[in-house]
Write an enzyme that holds these catalytic residues in place. Structure first.
Site, PDB file in Angstrom:
ATOM      1  N   HIS A  34       0.842  -1.206   0.000  1.00 60.76           N
ATOM      2  CA  HIS A  34       0.000   0.000   0.000  1.00 60.76           C
ATOM      3  C   HIS A  34       0.875   1.254   0.000  1.00 60.76           C
ATOM      4  O   HIS A  34       0.571   2.231  -0.683  1.00 60.76           O
ATOM      5  CB  HIS A  34      -0.889   0.033   1.244  1.00 60.76           C
ATOM      6  CG  HIS A  34      -1.909  -1.062   1.301  1.00 60.76           C
ATOM      7  ND1 HIS A  34      -1.826  -2.104   2.194  1.00 60.76           N
ATOM      8  CD2 HIS A  34      -3.038  -1.274   0.593  1.00 60.76           C
ATOM      9  CE1 HIS A  34      -2.855  -2.905   2.036  1.00 60.76           C
ATOM     10  NE2 HIS A  34      -3.611  -2.441   1.065  1.00 60.76           N
ATOM     11  N   GLY A 145      -3.093  -2.094  -6.974  1.00 62.82           N
ATOM     12  CA  GLY A 145      -1.980  -3.027  -7.047  1.00 62.82           C
ATOM     13  C   GLY A 145      -2.298  -4.181  -7.988  1.00 62.82           C
ATOM     14  O   GLY A 145      -3.403  -4.728  -7.979  1.00 62.82           O
ATOM     15  N   GLN A 151      -9.194  -7.974 -10.168  1.00 63.58           N
ATOM     16  CA  GLN A 151      -9.837  -6.736  -9.713  1.00 63.58           C
ATOM     17  C   GLN A 151      -9.430  -5.571 -10.623  1.00 63.58           C
ATOM     18  O   GLN A 151     -10.263  -4.732 -10.974  1.00 63.58           O
ATOM     19  CB  GLN A 151      -9.449  -6.454  -8.264  1.00 63.58           C
ATOM     20  CG  GLN A 151      -9.898  -5.098  -7.759  1.00 63.58           C
ATOM     21  CD  GLN A 151      -9.702  -4.925  -6.267  1.00 63.58           C
ATOM     22  OE1 GLN A 151     -10.512  -5.420  -5.493  1.00 63.58           O
ATOM     23  NE2 GLN A 151      -8.661  -4.237  -5.846  1.00 63.58           N
ATOM     24  N   SER A 183       0.287  -9.097   1.238  1.00 62.40           N
ATOM     25  CA  SER A 183      -1.176  -9.105   1.332  1.00 62.40           C
ATOM     26  C   SER A 183      -1.546  -8.974   2.797  1.00 62.40           C
ATOM     27  O   SER A 183      -0.857  -9.527   3.672  1.00 62.40           O
ATOM     28  CB  SER A 183      -1.713 -10.439   0.789  1.00 62.40           C
ATOM     29  OG  SER A 183      -3.039 -10.659   1.247  1.00 62.40           O
TER      30      SER A 183
HETATM   31  O1  PAF Z   1      -8.305  -4.070  -3.099  1.00 65.26           O
HETATM   32  C1  PAF Z   1      -8.944  -3.689  -2.100  1.00 65.26           C
HETATM   33  O2  PAF Z   1      -8.386  -3.445  -1.031  1.00 65.26           O
HETATM   34  C2  PAF Z   1     -10.449  -3.523  -2.189  1.00 65.26           C
HETATM   35  O3  PAF Z   1     -11.008  -4.491  -2.995  1.00 65.26           O
HETATM   36  C3  PAF Z   1     -10.884  -2.118  -2.630  1.00 65.26           C
HETATM   37  C4  PAF Z   1     -10.415  -1.805  -4.047  1.00 65.26           C
HETATM   38  C5  PAF Z   1     -10.318  -1.082  -1.670  1.00 65.26           C
HETATM   39  C6  PAF Z   1     -12.405  -2.010  -2.615  1.00 65.26           C
HETATM   40  O4  PAF Z   1     -12.927  -2.254  -1.350  1.00 65.26           O
END
Ligand code: PAF
Length: 284
Positions: A34, A145, A151, A183
């Site tokens: 992050h 990421g 996603q 993760s």
């Molecule tokens: O990847 C994540 O942490 C989540 O899926 C997100 C994009 C913040 C949506 O809740």
């Protein structure tokens, strides 16, 4: 750094910002992956905004919503240290008031395969919250990421189809020294499971070597090798596949020059913990 826990305050703070805004949506439990998204975001805009929201609509009934880690003070400190301008950390009630009639946003072609097959409704929950966050935060660019490859594809498809005026920046997966993708769920692993978890990365590395070094063109051969590597590391495979890098469609043959690379995707269980990882191959 300001924080906002409701939509009105967040929108007010956002309106006061002049210049370009880069947005990093998260569910908290922030780790080095992050932080690298926040650092990349800083290079892309004048201000970085982060959301911290464990979104209930993307968790299935038997998943880990209630026990998902929520170290909010540590997370806010990480944002502060990374030079974030503001954090949106809404309550569930602020995002989903009880009298709301919920909206359904899905990408059917992507929502029911791979992670979507294992986690029914997951990507509808992700699309709904990300679309809502985009409308609240109004960023110029949003950073995700590549660790969550499917996603990324789902969100890009949503942005393309619904014409959100937002650029999606996809940033490389940050890995531990042995290759395990960072993760928030790694925190659930026992010491022994943590040692075995590298099997996901090893499986993807085996796929890379077969495709890029040995020129293997048969997807089934590569998939079988990936599964073997996972099993040999005590990772129970959920899937180990090679797919088209944009549509995630199955491939008849591996031909990266035609498809613009291929993506190897793996999901596996270590005890009760399910981890995912991926690697894009054949892009030179
Ligand atoms: O990847 C994540 O942490 C989540 O899926 C997100 C994009 C913040 C949506 O809740």
């Amino acid at each position: 750094m300001w924080t906002a826990d409701n939509v009105d305050d967040m929108m007010g703070n956002r309106r006061a910002l002049e210049g370009r805004v880069a947005f990093v949506p998260t569910m908290g439990a922030l780790h080095a992956g992050h932080v690298s998204l926040m650092q990349a975001a800083k290079q892309l805009a004048d201000h970085v905004l982060v959301s911290i929201f464990v979104n209930p609509t993307q968790f299935g009934p038997s998943e880990d919503f209630t026990r998902y880690p929520r170290p909010i003070e540590r997370d806010l400190e990480a944002c502060r240290a990374a030079g974030v301008a503001g954090v949106f950390n809404p309550t569930v009630e602020a995002m989903y008031p009880a009298d709301l009639l919920p909206c359904d946003v899905t990408i059917p072609a992507l929502a029911t395969i791979l992670e979507g097959a294992a986690r029914p409704g997951h990507f509808a929950g992700v699309c709904r919250v990300v679309a809502k966050l985009f409308n609240i935060v109004q960023p110029d660019v949003a950073c995700f990421g590549q660790k969550d490859y499917q996603q990324c594809r789902v969100i890009q498809a949503m942005v393309d189809d619904l014409a959100f005026p937002i650029r999606i920046a996809e940033l490389a997966t940050v890995r531990e020294s042995d290759g395990l993708a960072m993760s928030s769920r790694n925190a659930y692993l026992t010491a022994e499971e943590r040692r075995h978890a590298v099997g996901l990365y090893k499986a993807l590395s085996a796929a890379k070597s077969l495709v890029e070094t040995e020129g293997e063109t048969n997807p089934a051969a590569v998939e079988s090798a990936m599964r073997q590597v996972m099993v040999s590391h005590h990772v129970e495979p959920a899937y180990a596949v090679l797919r088209h890098p944009r549509t995630l469609a199955e491939l008849d043959a591996i031909n990266p020059a035609v498809t613009g690379g291929v993506v190897a995707l793996a999901a596996g269980k270590l005890g009760a913990v399910r981890l995912i990882d991926n690697m894009v191959l054949g892009r030179g």
